[in-house]
Design a protein around this motif. Structure first.
Motif, PDB file in Angstrom:
ATOM      1  N   GLN A 230     -58.744   7.049  80.065  1.00  0.00           N
ATOM      2  CA  GLN A 230     -59.839   6.180  80.398  1.00  0.00           C
ATOM      3  C   GLN A 230     -60.977   7.058  80.839  1.00  0.00           C
ATOM      4  O   GLN A 230     -60.880   8.104  81.547  1.00  0.00           O
ATOM      5  CB  GLN A 230     -59.398   5.358  81.527  1.00  0.00           C
ATOM      6  CG  GLN A 230     -58.079   4.772  81.458  1.00  0.00           C
ATOM      7  CD  GLN A 230     -58.244   2.978  81.651  1.00  0.00           C
ATOM      8  OE1 GLN A 230     -59.118   2.693  82.347  1.00  0.00           O
ATOM      9  NE2 GLN A 230     -57.334   2.474  81.187  1.00  0.00           N
ATOM     10  N   LEU A 231     -62.102   6.741  80.376  1.00  0.00           N
ATOM     11  CA  LEU A 231     -63.386   7.293  80.484  1.00  0.00           C
ATOM     12  C   LEU A 231     -64.278   6.659  81.124  1.00  0.00           C
ATOM     13  O   LEU A 231     -64.589   5.293  81.029  1.00  0.00           O
ATOM     14  CB  LEU A 231     -64.036   7.673  79.206  1.00  0.00           C
ATOM     15  CG  LEU A 231     -63.177   8.585  78.149  1.00  0.00           C
ATOM     16  CD1 LEU A 231     -63.967   8.693  76.802  1.00  0.00           C
ATOM     17  CD2 LEU A 231     -62.748   9.921  78.596  1.00  0.00           C
ATOM     18  N   ASP A 232     -65.279   7.198  82.136  1.00  0.00           N
ATOM     19  CA  ASP A 232     -66.364   6.746  82.926  1.00  0.00           C
ATOM     20  C   ASP A 232     -67.668   6.507  81.859  1.00  0.00           C
ATOM     21  O   ASP A 232     -68.185   5.736  81.916  1.00  0.00           O
ATOM     22  CB  ASP A 232     -66.597   7.314  83.935  1.00  0.00           C
ATOM     23  CG  ASP A 232     -65.851   7.251  85.096  1.00  0.00           C
ATOM     24  OD1 ASP A 232     -64.842   6.620  84.978  1.00  0.00           O
ATOM     25  OD2 ASP A 232     -65.476   8.600  85.594  1.00  0.00           O
ATOM     26  N   VAL A 233     -67.781   7.497  81.051  1.00  0.00           N
ATOM     27  CA  VAL A 233     -68.834   7.476  80.046  1.00  0.00           C
ATOM     28  C   VAL A 233     -68.693   8.289  78.921  1.00  0.00           C
ATOM     29  O   VAL A 233     -67.701   9.591  79.093  1.00  0.00           O
ATOM     30  CB  VAL A 233     -70.208   7.795  80.859  1.00  0.00           C
ATOM     31  CG1 VAL A 233     -70.123   9.459  81.178  1.00  0.00           C
ATOM     32  CG2 VAL A 233     -71.505   7.548  79.734  1.00  0.00           C
ATOM     33  N   ALA A 234     -69.002   7.837  77.747  1.00  0.00           N
ATOM     34  CA  ALA A 234     -69.248   8.952  76.578  1.00  0.00           C
ATOM     35  C   ALA A 234     -70.665   9.078  76.407  1.00  0.00           C
ATOM     36  O   ALA A 234     -71.448   8.272  76.048  1.00  0.00           O
ATOM     37  CB  ALA A 234     -68.534   8.275  75.443  1.00  0.00           C
ATOM     38  N   LEU A 235     -71.198  10.473  76.318  1.00  0.00           N
ATOM     39  CA  LEU A 235     -72.338  10.921  76.180  1.00  0.00           C
ATOM     40  C   LEU A 235     -72.461  11.852  75.109  1.00  0.00           C
ATOM     41  O   LEU A 235     -71.864  12.852  74.949  1.00  0.00           O
ATOM     42  CB  LEU A 235     -72.796  11.994  77.631  1.00  0.00           C
ATOM     43  CG  LEU A 235     -73.834  12.193  77.854  1.00  0.00           C
ATOM     44  CD1 LEU A 235     -74.931  11.102  77.550  1.00  0.00           C
ATOM     45  CD2 LEU A 235     -74.197  13.159  78.907  1.00  0.00           C
ATOM     46  N   VAL A 236     -73.579  11.372  74.220  1.00  0.00           N
ATOM     47  CA  VAL A 236     -74.019  12.321  73.193  1.00  0.00           C
ATOM     48  C   VAL A 236     -75.201  13.082  73.583  1.00  0.00           C
ATOM     49  O   VAL A 236     -76.348  12.297  73.930  1.00  0.00           O
ATOM     50  CB  VAL A 236     -74.403  11.426  72.015  1.00  0.00           C
ATOM     51  CG1 VAL A 236     -74.947  12.279  70.872  1.00  0.00           C
ATOM     52  CG2 VAL A 236     -72.946  10.682  71.391  1.00  0.00           C
ATOM     53  N   VAL A 237     -75.267  14.240  73.870  1.00  0.00           N
ATOM     54  CA  VAL A 237     -76.424  15.215  74.114  1.00  0.00           C
ATOM     55  C   VAL A 237     -77.010  15.315  72.831  1.00  0.00           C
ATOM     56  O   VAL A 237     -76.509  16.258  71.969  1.00  0.00           O
ATOM     57  CB  VAL A 237     -76.005  16.438  74.935  1.00  0.00           C
ATOM     58  CG1 VAL A 237     -77.273  17.073  75.235  1.00  0.00           C
ATOM     59  CG2 VAL A 237     -75.401  15.974  76.214  1.00  0.00           C
ATOM     60  N   ALA A 238     -78.192  14.837  72.647  1.00  0.00           N
ATOM     61  CA  ALA A 238     -78.898  14.976  71.126  1.00  0.00           C
ATOM     62  C   ALA A 238     -80.145  15.602  71.392  1.00  0.00           C
ATOM     63  O   ALA A 238     -81.121  15.192  71.861  1.00  0.00           O
ATOM     64  CB  ALA A 238     -79.301  13.755  70.551  1.00  0.00           C
TER      65      ALA A 238
END
Length: 270
Positions: A29-37
């Motif tokens: 379970q994740l709080d956020v999935a973050l793509v650093v672009a």
């Protein structure tokens, strides 16, 4: 027989450990999935790229970022670091990584530190937004939030119009935040004087989305750390944000028009 049983048991224990650390595991379970672009187009000078990269390296080594992750409901986030330029140029530098401890955050930072810098060509913000949507599909379970963290020093000038990509991503539940890089260069000017307004009206969108402009190269590390902390904690505007192009003061195809003018100017040269 006993040795075979022990070997089988060891195999399943190892397999369970790998699955537990995988972003695609349903129980993760994740709080956020973050793509650093991160923008690596030709307008990004080498010293800018170095400061930008170092800013993200320091952010994931920061105890403040570690605390932001730990204080989430699940204390787990998934992060991937992607460099982008033209519409067909997106390169994953560090793949999806679950971070649920300071040690894993530092490990992510170290992986990033080992990668060489590169400089590419055009600027396709729409391309990286579309690519980020495909990256989110790689995650097995749906995180509470999906966020694209777009940093760049110029407007979209390659691929489809950025507002089309933004609107489709936001309709899919994705939040897009912006880090416009706006300090003066050796040439004497920024890529676009009101780039922060361009990001606000043409790029960002979704509940909690925000723009955090960077005006001073010495503040790279601090601004990036602040931005990552806000994204992990989910701190932003409380209202859904998409500013229709026709109601805003910014021309959202200014980059494309400038590109066309440059091409025409080149053709007119003897």
């Amino acid at each position: 027989m006993a040795n075979r049983l022990l070997s089988t048991l060891a195999f399943f224990l190892l397999a369970s450990e790998v699955l537990a650390g995988s972003p695609s595991a349903p129980e993760a379970q994740l709080d956020v999935a973050l793509v650093v672009a991160v923008d690596v187009s030709s307008s990004m000078e080498s010293d800018e790229q170095g400061l930008q990269r170092q800013g993200f390296i320091e952010a994931f080594r920061s105890s403040l970022v570690h605390e932001a992750i730990e204080n989430g409901p699940h204390g787990r986030v998934a992060v991937t670091y992607v460099e982008w330029s033209g519409v067909k140029d997106q390169r994953v530098i560090v793949p999806w990584t679950i971070i649920d401890s300071p040690e894993k955050a530092v490990s992510f930072s170290n992986q990033l530190a080992y990668q060489p810098l590169r400089q590419a060509g055009m600027t396709s913000i729409s391309g990286i937004i579309d690519h980020s949507r495909r990256l989110f599909e790689q995650l097995g379970g749906a995180p509470v939030r999906r966020v694209v963290d777009v940093s760049g020093d110029g407007p979209n000038n390659d691929g489809r119009h950025v507002t089309y990509a933004r609107d489709e991503a936001v309709a899919n539940g994705i939040v897009i935040n912006g880090l416009p890089i706006m300090f003066r260069r050796a040439a004497g000017s920024t890529e676009l004087d009101d780039l922060d307004l361009y990001f606000r009206e043409c790029v960002i969108g979704g509940v909690g989305s925000f723009v955090l402009p960077l005006h001073d190269p010495e503040q790279f590390a601090m601004v990036i750390r602040t931005k990552i902390m806000r994204e992990i904690a989910g701190i932003g505007d409380s209202r859904p944000l998409i500013i229709p192009t026709q109601q805003g003061s910014m021309n959202c195809i200014t980059g494309e028009r400038r590109k066309q003018e440059d091409l025409l100017s080149q053709e007119r040269k003897p």
